[in-house]
Design a protein around this motif. Structure first.
Motif, short mmCIF file in Angstrom:
data_model
loop_
_atom_site.label_atom_id
_atom_site.label_comp_id
_atom_site.label_asym_id
_atom_site.label_seq_id
_atom_site.Cartn_x
_atom_site.Cartn_y
_atom_site.Cartn_z
N TYR A 32 -4.25 3.52 11.53
CA TYR A 32 -5.18 3.82 10.43
C TYR A 32 -5.40 2.51 9.69
N LEU A 34 -7.85 0.26 6.78
CA LEU A 34 -8.69 0.40 5.59
C LEU A 34 -9.13 -0.99 5.12
N TYR A 36 -10.27 -2.73 1.41
CA TYR A 36 -10.33 -2.58 -0.03
C TYR A 36 -11.07 -3.78 -0.60
N PRO A 44 -7.37 -2.79 -6.58
CA PRO A 44 -8.19 -2.66 -5.38
C PRO A 44 -8.91 -1.31 -5.36
N PHE A 46 -10.97 1.35 -2.79
CA PHE A 46 -11.18 1.70 -1.39
C PHE A 46 -12.65 1.57 -1.00
N PHE A 89 -9.54 -6.98 1.04
CA PHE A 89 -8.25 -6.86 1.71
C PHE A 89 -8.37 -5.90 2.88
N GLY A 99 2.15 6.78 5.05
CA GLY A 99 1.02 6.11 4.40
C GLY A 99 1.33 4.73 3.86
N LYS A 100 2.52 4.20 4.16
CA LYS A 100 2.86 2.86 3.67
C LYS A 100 1.90 1.85 4.26
N LEU A 101 1.26 1.06 3.40
CA LEU A 101 0.25 0.11 3.84
C LEU A 101 0.82 -1.29 3.95
N GLN A 102 0.39 -1.99 5.03
CA GLN A 102 0.61 -3.43 5.16
C GLN A 102 -0.73 -4.10 4.88
N PHE A 103 -0.73 -5.07 3.97
CA PHE A 103 -1.96 -5.73 3.56
C PHE A 103 -2.06 -7.13 4.13
N GLY A 104 -3.30 -7.55 4.41
CA GLY A 104 -3.56 -8.95 4.66
C GLY A 104 -3.63 -9.69 3.33
N TYR B 33 2.88 5.07 -4.98
CA TYR B 33 3.37 3.80 -4.43
C TYR B 33 3.40 2.74 -5.52
N TYR B 35 3.31 -1.51 -5.62
CA TYR B 35 3.13 -2.76 -4.89
C TYR B 35 3.24 -3.92 -5.87
N LEU B 43 -0.78 -7.45 -0.98
CA LEU B 43 0.13 -6.57 -1.71
C LEU B 43 1.32 -6.22 -0.83
N LEU B 45 4.73 -3.61 -0.55
CA LEU B 45 5.23 -2.33 -1.05
C LEU B 45 6.65 -2.46 -1.56
N GLY B 97 -0.31 11.09 3.22
CA GLY B 97 -0.02 9.76 3.70
C GLY B 97 -1.22 9.01 4.26
#
Lengths: 113, 112
Positions: A32, A34, A36, A44, A46, A89, A99-104, B33, B35, B43, B45, B97
């Motif tokens: 998944y 996204l 932002y 941020p 969406f 982003f 749902g934990k997001l990893q961001f650039g 969450y 961040y 960002l 977490l 999620g």
């Protein structure tokens, strides 16, 4: 270990032209994705998302393309407008990650008249 | 509709002090969450919660604590402030999620 990379820290584009932002990822479990948009002193916001079962998603002037074999996604903005000047982003999450997001690190877009 | 509200917007702390960053959402979202964003970086977490009474560590939890006693509130606690915790802190929420997260406008924290 940066799992989501945006290799272009900045992009300048003329008003009315297309903006293309790129994002690469290393974790094959991501499903998944996204984008932002962030203005200074704001959180941020969406913009658009895509799941790994698709290779394209459109929403008005914004289109996201996903190439799973290359672990690459891109955001196209057309036509670019002055209000699009912001930091963009890319983010990704895996199916079992709550749902934990990893961001650039983000790409600063400047749209010039 | 306020969305996600963070207070304070700015704060300066001395090394060793403690403080709580407040976050509340009025969208009845289950997931919340925290961040942090360092200059020129994405960002990262710190902690997350999938419902009242349930919290878990994210990527960078050291030096922080959280609690989630209600659906609406998700405070972040710094016990012994250190210069490395100088950052902008964002709280976010989502219904579930794999759905877009809604962000607050952030708390800019400086530790001197």
């Amino acid at each position: 270990d940066q799992q989501v990379k945006q290799n272009s820290p900045s992009l300048s584009v003329q008003e009315g032209r297309i903006s293309i932002l790129n994002c690469d990822y290393t974790n094959s479990m991501f499903d998944y994705f996204l984008w932002y948009k962030k203005y200074p002193a704001e959180g941020p916001t969406f913009l658009i998302s895509i799941s790994s079962i698709k290779d394209k998603n459109e929403d008005g002037r914004f289109t996201v393309f996903l190439n799973k074999s290359a672990k690459h996604l891109s955001l196209h903005i057309v036509p670019s407008q002055p209000g699009d000047s912001a930091v963009y982003f890319c983010a990704a999450s895996a199916a079992d990650s709550w749902g934990k997001l990893q961001f650039g690190a983000g790409t600063q877009v400047v749209v010039t008249p | 509709n306020a969305g996600v509200t963070q207070t304070p917007k700015f704060r300066i702390l001395k090394i060793g002090q403690s403080m709580t960053l407040q976050c509340t959402q009025d969208m009845n979202h289950n997931y919340m969450y925290w961040y942090r964003q360092d200059p020129g970086m994405g960002l990262k977490l710190i902690y997350y919660s999938v419902g009242a009474g349930i919290t878990d560590k994210g990527e960078v939890p050291n030096g922080y604590n959280v609690s989630r006693s209600t659906t609406e509130d998700f405070p972040l606690r710094l016990e012994l402030a250190a210069p490395s915790q100088t950052s902008v802190y964002f709280c976010a929420s989502s219904p579930q999620g794999a759905q877009p997260q809604h962000f607050g406008d952030g708390t800019r924290l400086s530790i001197l």
